[in-house]
Scaffold this motif. Structure first.
Motif, mmCIF file in Angstrom:
data_model
loop_
_atom_site.group_PDB
_atom_site.id
_atom_site.type_symbol
_atom_site.label_atom_id
_atom_site.label_comp_id
_atom_site.label_asym_id
_atom_site.label_seq_id
_atom_site.Cartn_x
_atom_site.Cartn_y
_atom_site.Cartn_z
ATOM 1 N N ILE A 37 0.731 -1.180 0.029
ATOM 2 C CA ILE A 37 0.112 -0.013 -0.009
ATOM 3 C C ILE A 37 0.943 1.186 0.042
ATOM 4 C CG2 ILE A 37 -1.949 1.257 1.111
ATOM 5 C CD1 ILE A 37 -2.427 -1.813 0.380
ATOM 6 N N PRO A 38 0.809 2.220 -0.995
ATOM 7 C CA PRO A 38 1.346 3.393 -0.889
ATOM 8 C C PRO A 38 1.317 4.166 0.066
ATOM 9 C CG PRO A 38 0.279 3.237 -2.958
ATOM 10 C CD PRO A 38 -0.129 1.943 -2.199
ATOM 11 N N ASP A 39 2.349 4.706 0.824
ATOM 12 C CA ASP A 39 2.398 5.896 1.605
ATOM 13 C C ASP A 39 1.878 5.678 3.063
ATOM 14 O OD1 ASP A 39 3.338 7.588 -0.334
ATOM 15 O OD2 ASP A 39 1.412 7.890 -1.273
ATOM 16 N N ILE A 40 1.983 4.437 3.364
ATOM 17 C CA ILE A 40 1.803 4.032 4.975
ATOM 18 C C ILE A 40 2.760 3.191 5.681
ATOM 19 C CG2 ILE A 40 -1.081 4.025 4.537
ATOM 20 C CD1 ILE A 40 -0.749 0.779 5.022
ATOM 21 N N TRP A 41 2.705 3.477 6.950
ATOM 22 C CA TRP A 41 3.701 2.798 7.720
ATOM 23 C C TRP A 41 3.491 1.235 7.581
ATOM 24 C CZ3 TRP A 41 7.199 4.765 11.998
ATOM 25 C CH2 TRP A 41 7.351 6.266 11.797
ATOM 26 N N ALA A 42 4.602 0.465 7.914
ATOM 27 C CA ALA A 42 4.186 -0.820 7.746
ATOM 28 C C ALA A 42 5.492 -1.676 8.652
ATOM 29 C CB ALA A 42 4.159 -1.453 6.512
ATOM 30 N N LYS A 43 5.429 -2.763 9.123
ATOM 31 C CA LYS A 43 6.229 -3.751 9.312
ATOM 32 C C LYS A 43 7.033 -4.045 8.243
ATOM 33 C CE LYS A 43 4.128 -7.396 10.801
ATOM 34 N NZ LYS A 43 2.865 -7.154 10.401
ATOM 35 N N ASN A 44 8.715 -3.985 8.476
ATOM 36 C CA ASN A 44 9.554 -4.067 7.295
ATOM 37 C C ASN A 44 9.693 -5.502 6.842
ATOM 38 O OD1 ASN A 44 11.347 -2.726 5.890
ATOM 39 N ND2 ASN A 44 13.097 -3.439 7.066
ATOM 40 N N ILE A 45 8.560 -5.862 6.523
ATOM 41 C CA ILE A 45 8.245 -7.412 6.125
ATOM 42 C C ILE A 45 7.387 -7.615 4.843
ATOM 43 C CG2 ILE A 45 7.316 -9.605 6.754
ATOM 44 C CD1 ILE A 45 7.851 -8.811 9.681
ATOM 45 N N VAL A 46 7.841 -8.135 3.771
ATOM 46 C CA VAL A 46 7.016 -7.961 2.633
ATOM 47 C C VAL A 46 5.983 -9.229 2.457
ATOM 48 C CG1 VAL A 46 7.311 -8.061 0.193
ATOM 49 C CG2 VAL A 46 8.653 -6.863 1.222
ATOM 50 N N ASP A 47 5.024 -9.019 2.359
ATOM 51 C CA ASP A 47 4.078 -10.370 2.317
ATOM 52 C C ASP A 47 3.518 -10.655 1.132
ATOM 53 O OD1 ASP A 47 2.605 -10.883 5.234
ATOM 54 O OD2 ASP A 47 3.103 -8.605 5.392
ATOM 55 N N ILE A 48 3.846 -11.916 0.799
ATOM 56 C CA ILE A 48 3.374 -12.477 -0.627
ATOM 57 C C ILE A 48 2.227 -13.460 -0.211
ATOM 58 C CG2 ILE A 48 4.488 -13.780 -2.431
ATOM 59 C CD1 ILE A 48 7.248 -12.471 -1.517
ATOM 60 N N LEU A 49 1.290 -13.404 -1.637
ATOM 61 C CA LEU A 49 0.372 -14.404 -1.447
ATOM 62 C C LEU A 49 0.829 -15.344 -2.680
ATOM 63 C CD1 LEU A 49 -2.687 -15.757 -0.653
ATOM 64 C CD2 LEU A 49 -3.393 -13.887 -2.408
ATOM 65 N N LEU A 50 0.905 -16.539 -2.389
ATOM 66 C CA LEU A 50 1.249 -17.771 -3.469
ATOM 67 C C LEU A 50 -0.007 -18.446 -3.495
ATOM 68 C CD1 LEU A 50 3.233 -18.808 -5.336
ATOM 69 C CD2 LEU A 50 3.916 -20.361 -3.458
ATOM 70 N N GLU A 51 -0.759 -18.286 -4.747
ATOM 71 C CA GLU A 51 -2.022 -19.123 -4.938
ATOM 72 C C GLU A 51 -1.582 -20.219 -5.763
ATOM 73 O OE1 GLU A 51 -6.098 -17.283 -5.369
ATOM 74 O OE2 GLU A 51 -4.454 -15.387 -5.911
ATOM 75 N N VAL A 52 -2.076 -21.570 -5.526
ATOM 76 C CA VAL A 52 -1.738 -22.511 -6.365
ATOM 77 C C VAL A 52 -2.989 -23.213 -6.914
ATOM 78 C CG1 VAL A 52 0.217 -23.332 -5.072
ATOM 79 C CG2 VAL A 52 -2.037 -24.141 -4.338
ATOM 80 N N PRO A 53 -3.187 -23.948 -7.978
ATOM 81 C CA PRO A 53 -4.330 -24.532 -8.649
ATOM 82 C C PRO A 53 -5.231 -25.388 -7.587
ATOM 83 C CG PRO A 53 -2.676 -24.855 -10.187
ATOM 84 C CD PRO A 53 -2.033 -24.216 -8.785
ATOM 85 N N LYS A 54 -6.315 -25.460 -7.675
ATOM 86 C CA LYS A 54 -7.158 -26.300 -6.600
ATOM 87 C C LYS A 54 -6.816 -27.920 -6.688
ATOM 88 C CE LYS A 54 -10.748 -23.195 -5.676
ATOM 89 N NZ LYS A 54 -11.548 -22.301 -6.553
ATOM 90 N N THR A 55 -6.026 -28.133 -7.827
ATOM 91 C CA THR A 55 -5.686 -29.584 -7.939
ATOM 92 C C THR A 55 -4.276 -29.830 -7.459
ATOM 93 O OG1 THR A 55 -4.976 -28.788 -10.305
ATOM 94 C CG2 THR A 55 -7.194 -29.979 -10.068
ATOM 95 N N ALA A 56 -3.794 -28.762 -7.172
ATOM 96 C CA ALA A 56 -2.157 -29.014 -6.641
ATOM 97 C C ALA A 56 -1.934 -29.789 -5.360
ATOM 98 C CB ALA A 56 -1.724 -27.470 -6.269
ATOM 99 N N ASP A 57 -0.803 -30.358 -5.156
ATOM 100 C CA ASP A 57 -0.617 -31.252 -4.110
ATOM 101 C C ASP A 57 0.381 -30.085 -3.187
ATOM 102 O OD1 ASP A 57 0.672 -32.599 -2.098
ATOM 103 O OD2 ASP A 57 1.747 -33.764 -3.333
ATOM 104 N N VAL A 58 -0.410 -29.399 -1.966
ATOM 105 C CA VAL A 58 -0.079 -28.457 -1.287
ATOM 106 C C VAL A 58 1.144 -28.958 -0.510
ATOM 107 C CG1 VAL A 58 -1.930 -26.854 -1.349
ATOM 108 C CG2 VAL A 58 -1.778 -28.536 0.639
ATOM 109 N N GLN A 59 1.380 -30.423 -0.002
ATOM 110 C CA GLN A 59 2.654 -30.863 0.415
ATOM 111 C C GLN A 59 3.805 -30.696 -0.337
ATOM 112 O OE1 GLN A 59 2.408 -31.467 3.803
ATOM 113 N NE2 GLN A 59 0.317 -30.804 3.813
ATOM 114 N N SER A 60 3.806 -30.964 -1.419
ATOM 115 C CA SER A 60 4.696 -30.828 -2.360
ATOM 116 C C SER A 60 5.079 -29.494 -2.406
ATOM 117 C CB SER A 60 4.396 -31.344 -3.873
ATOM 118 O OG SER A 60 5.384 -31.199 -4.690
#
Length: 188
Positions: free
Chosen positions: A59-82
């Motif tokens: 988000i532009p122009d707001i204070w934040a923790k110095n940590i970059v959050d990333i959302l990694l989406e996988v297909p519904k058929t993915a093996d999340v354990q892999s």
């Protein structure tokens, strides 16, 4: 001798990795792009659906923790354990696992935070409320400033209690995520 992170209590971890907020940094975009490219190299085509920069550093122009959050989406058929195994092999640490939702971090060391720190949220495609919240704050700067004010007000009270800090923001986040999902119906 320093204890391994895996042997530390939650309270020890919260003291080693306190909540701290910093003014907005241009470099967050660069950190995200670098990590996104690393993730794209890690997974083969089709293993992931999308990678998105989320959280306050997106988000532009707001204070934040110095940590970059990333959302990694996988297909519904993915093996999340892999996918989980690949992330662990790439140096991510598993923070939490709730069914098929997992959170990882990178940049947490026995000596404290590294220069670059990431939180990666692994989800099935479509489980992406964070994108709606991010977009709403980007498109409503006054709400983004309200969110910043809330976080600044909570910072010192919950500096060593990450769960309480997160819980205290939940109502605000839910309210604007619901509004965004109504306003942006079908966006994601």
């Amino acid at each position: 001798m320093t204890k391994p992170l895996s042997d530390m209590t939650l309270e020890e971890l919260w003291h080693l990795f306190p909540i701290f907020l910093v003014p907005p940094k241009e470099e967050w975009k660069e950190w995200y792009q670098e990590e996104k490219q690393a993730l794209l190299r890690l997974f083969s085509k089709g293993e992931i659906s999308s990678i998105s920069h989320i959280g306050s550093t997106a988000i532009p122009d707001i204070w934040a923790k110095n940590i970059v959050d990333i959302l990694l989406e996988v297909p519904k058929t993915a093996d999340v354990q892999s996918v989980k195994k690949q992330l662990l092999d790439a140096g991510y640490l598993l923070m939490s696992e709730d069914g098929n939702q997992m959170s990882f971090n990178k940049g947490y060391t026995e000596a404290g935070f590294a220069k670059k720190v990431f939180h990666l949220h692994l989800r099935y495609q479509g489980n992406n409320d964070e994108l709606y919240f991010r977009d709403y704050l980007k498109e409503h700067p006054e709400v983004a400033k309200d969110y910043e004010g809330l976080k600044l007000a909570l910072w010192k009270a919950y500096e060593h209690n990450r769960d309480a800090y997160t819980d205290a923001k939940t109502d605000f986040i839910k309210k604007y995520t619901q509004q965004a999902k109504k306003d942006y119906k079908g966006r994601y």
